[in-house]
Scaffold this motif. Sequence first.
Motif, PDB file in Angstrom:
ATOM      1  N   LEU A 135      40.764  31.629  38.952  1.00 38.18           N
ATOM      2  CA  LEU A 135      39.509  32.103  38.353  1.00 38.18           C
ATOM      3  C   LEU A 135      39.728  33.014  37.129  1.00 38.18           C
ATOM      4  O   LEU A 135      39.095  32.817  36.070  1.00 38.18           O
ATOM      5  CB  LEU A 135      38.668  32.825  39.409  1.00 38.18           C
ATOM      6  N   PRO A 136      40.567  34.044  37.202  1.00 39.22           N
ATOM      7  CA  PRO A 136      40.742  34.902  36.025  1.00 39.22           C
ATOM      8  C   PRO A 136      41.241  34.116  34.809  1.00 39.22           C
ATOM      9  O   PRO A 136      40.785  34.322  33.681  1.00 39.22           O
ATOM     10  CB  PRO A 136      41.774  35.924  36.487  1.00 39.22           C
ATOM     11  N   ALA A 137      42.185  33.229  35.066  1.00 37.96           N
ATOM     12  CA  ALA A 137      42.712  32.459  33.936  1.00 37.96           C
ATOM     13  C   ALA A 137      41.628  31.584  33.317  1.00 37.96           C
ATOM     14  O   ALA A 137      41.519  31.462  32.090  1.00 37.96           O
ATOM     15  CB  ALA A 137      43.888  31.611  34.411  1.00 37.96           C
ATOM     16  N   PHE A 138      40.789  30.957  34.179  1.00 35.28           N
ATOM     17  CA  PHE A 138      39.721  30.113  33.657  1.00 35.28           C
ATOM     18  C   PHE A 138      38.704  30.941  32.871  1.00 35.28           C
ATOM     19  O   PHE A 138      38.197  30.516  31.815  1.00 35.28           O
ATOM     20  CB  PHE A 138      39.025  29.389  34.821  1.00 35.28           C
ATOM     21  N   ALA A 139      38.394  32.175  33.375  1.00 36.88           N
ATOM     22  CA  ALA A 139      37.410  33.023  32.687  1.00 36.88           C
ATOM     23  C   ALA A 139      37.888  33.387  31.283  1.00 36.88           C
ATOM     24  O   ALA A 139      37.111  33.445  30.321  1.00 36.88           O
ATOM     25  CB  ALA A 139      37.153  34.279  33.510  1.00 36.88           C
TER      26      ALA A 139
END
Length: 748
Positions: A34-38
């Motif tokens: 999730l953090p990487a996608f955000a």
Amino acid sequence: MLSWIPRGRALPHDVWAARHRALLLVLVAHLLVLPAFAVTQGWSLPAAWLFDAPPALFGALACVQRLSRTVRSSACAVALLCCSAALVVAWHGTTEAHFHYFVMVGALALYQQWWTFLLAIGFVVVQHGAFGAVEADTVFSHDHSPWKWAAIHGAFVAALTVTSLVSWRENERVAEAEEASEERFRRAFDDAPVAIALVSPRGRVLRGNRELRERTGHVQPEGLLFWDFVPELDRVALAESWPPAPDAPEQERRYVRADGTVGWFLWRSSLIADAAGEADHWILQGVDITARKHDAERLDHQAHHDALTALPNRTRFDAVLRRALVAGRDVAVIFADLDNFKVINDSLGHRTGDELLVEVAQRLTAELRPDDVLARFGGDEFVLLLEDLDGIDEARRTADRLAAVLREPFLLAGHQRFLSASFGIAFGSGDAEALLRDADAAMYHAKAQGKARLEVFDESLRARALERLDIEAGLREAIAAGQLELHYQPEVRLADGALYGMAALLRWTHPVHGAISPATFIPIAEQSGLIVPIGEWVLKTACRQAADWRARGHDFVIAVNLSPLQLSSPSLARVVDDALRDSGLPASALCLEITESAIMEDPEAARRVLRALTALGVRLAIDDFGVGYSSLSKLKHLLPVDVIKIDKSFVDGITDGADDHAIVAAIVSLTHELGATAVAEGVETAEQAAALRALDCHVAQGYHFSRPLPAYRCFSQSEIRSAASPALSPALRTPTPASSKMPLNLSA
């Protein structure tokens, strides 16, 4: 509709734990992605990491072990739904981002709980409505009412929920059917009355039922090799023959229990193939036949062993002897017959006799080699098979050793008793029946030679045996062929020379061998049982002849001897009564002579028969008094008797030996005291007649007076001469008989 609703049964703990761990791993993957996608969607790194905060918090709660399954499952579900919400926000409300909810709802179905679906619907509606109302761009990529679209998204999630529930229920139906089938199989498998094992192609037990566990004693048979159930000696053969053929017949096999005891199974095998037609496993069904096997073994033992001594019987011995002779080697067969065993049996009782036979069997067995076979053929007859001998001398030494151990005293009824045996040996490699017959003949020859002896069969014994068979065969035809006849010898009163009686003596003229001595054929008749019909013929013939003489004015007593076999017959009294009735002879004119040995054959039976004869009114005589057992205690049970006959062996020495003279005097005195008539047998000289007259003996019989004569010559004056002269002694008193009984002579 209710039938489409899942039952919602709680998962087994291990299943729930496995699924819970899998969903936590999914959560961890989201927290990493999730953090990487955000960041890729334009969010700053600190803001991107904030997307992990809610799911990480609930994920940590889901890992707390002390919390209940419901709390931990709920925390994991919220964490995954938070991941879906974070993805939608991070993607700026892009429509495709909302598909993630459907993925998470499908994943949460793994818990198989209602509340996970309700939680998902509520979360979607609240999250979409609340976030859309605050900042619509974070949830929706269009300008419609947020709560309206929250409801629409919630409806789709609800539709997914319904679809999942229906699928869930269908899966439950399938699972229930499988469980029911599994339960039926389990019950049929575990509750089957036979042992069942599922065995792999390599012979390993995959599953065993309750009966198998209980019969074998193995609590967990799974994992054992099938041949681990059989005794060690059978394992190699069973392993080599595995797997069984698809059409293999039933097989009886021993099995060994966990405690080491052995039983028997009757196994049936069935091959179960897989979808490709290859062997998947075998179903082996075992019926416990241990009890049946034991019964069969017990019956077989009873059929081939003596019940009293547990030694092999004749059937078993015959089979062993035949197998021994197959090799063509010489063997020895030894017959052993106890001497005078009947005396012990009758005097001390059958129970004591049985105890003696058991001890004899034990003593004989203790003296033998392990491979020697000792059998009991019945009665007091034992038979021994010896193999691997150096010669006949070794068989002799064995028999001598057995004879010696039997001569040691036996403790019977609290007293020491002594025993001997007669042995007969046959040695060779011929026919089994011939060896047995020859050993038997040798043993009987040992008996005839005085007992307590050992005889080895030779050709002379064979010749005597053949002669015996020839005589026995001839005797069977002698009566019908008219070869038998009676001769009569007078019994003379010593006081006045008057005729007291006639002794009926049996003679046989064979068409080939001529006149055969009674000493030869009478024992054979007794051994073969022919003495019974012959004795009946003698009795009837003598009675008819005596009745005929009485009708012509000759008044005397006819004496007929009874054999031991006749005396043991319960029909003797009837036979005597029939002979008297058919001939018309008065009962008082018939004297039946009985030897002491005949009485001792079976004293109780003898007493019963003698009482029946006494009731008929016939006279009774004790023949050969003093030669047999001379038991006065037995004699008193037979009183009153009418005649006591003094044996020729005492009469022979009456003029030469003081001992014989004293014995005769004692017998005559006893006879007077009993009120009976004393008859001396075998008187051959005038001196003997005079000595007997001097002792007050009443009657004498012998060649001095007349030889035995055929009936037609008996009352010729020239044939009978009297040696009873009144000048030699005063007239003797002739006592009235104490009873009206007396016996018959089959031989001179």
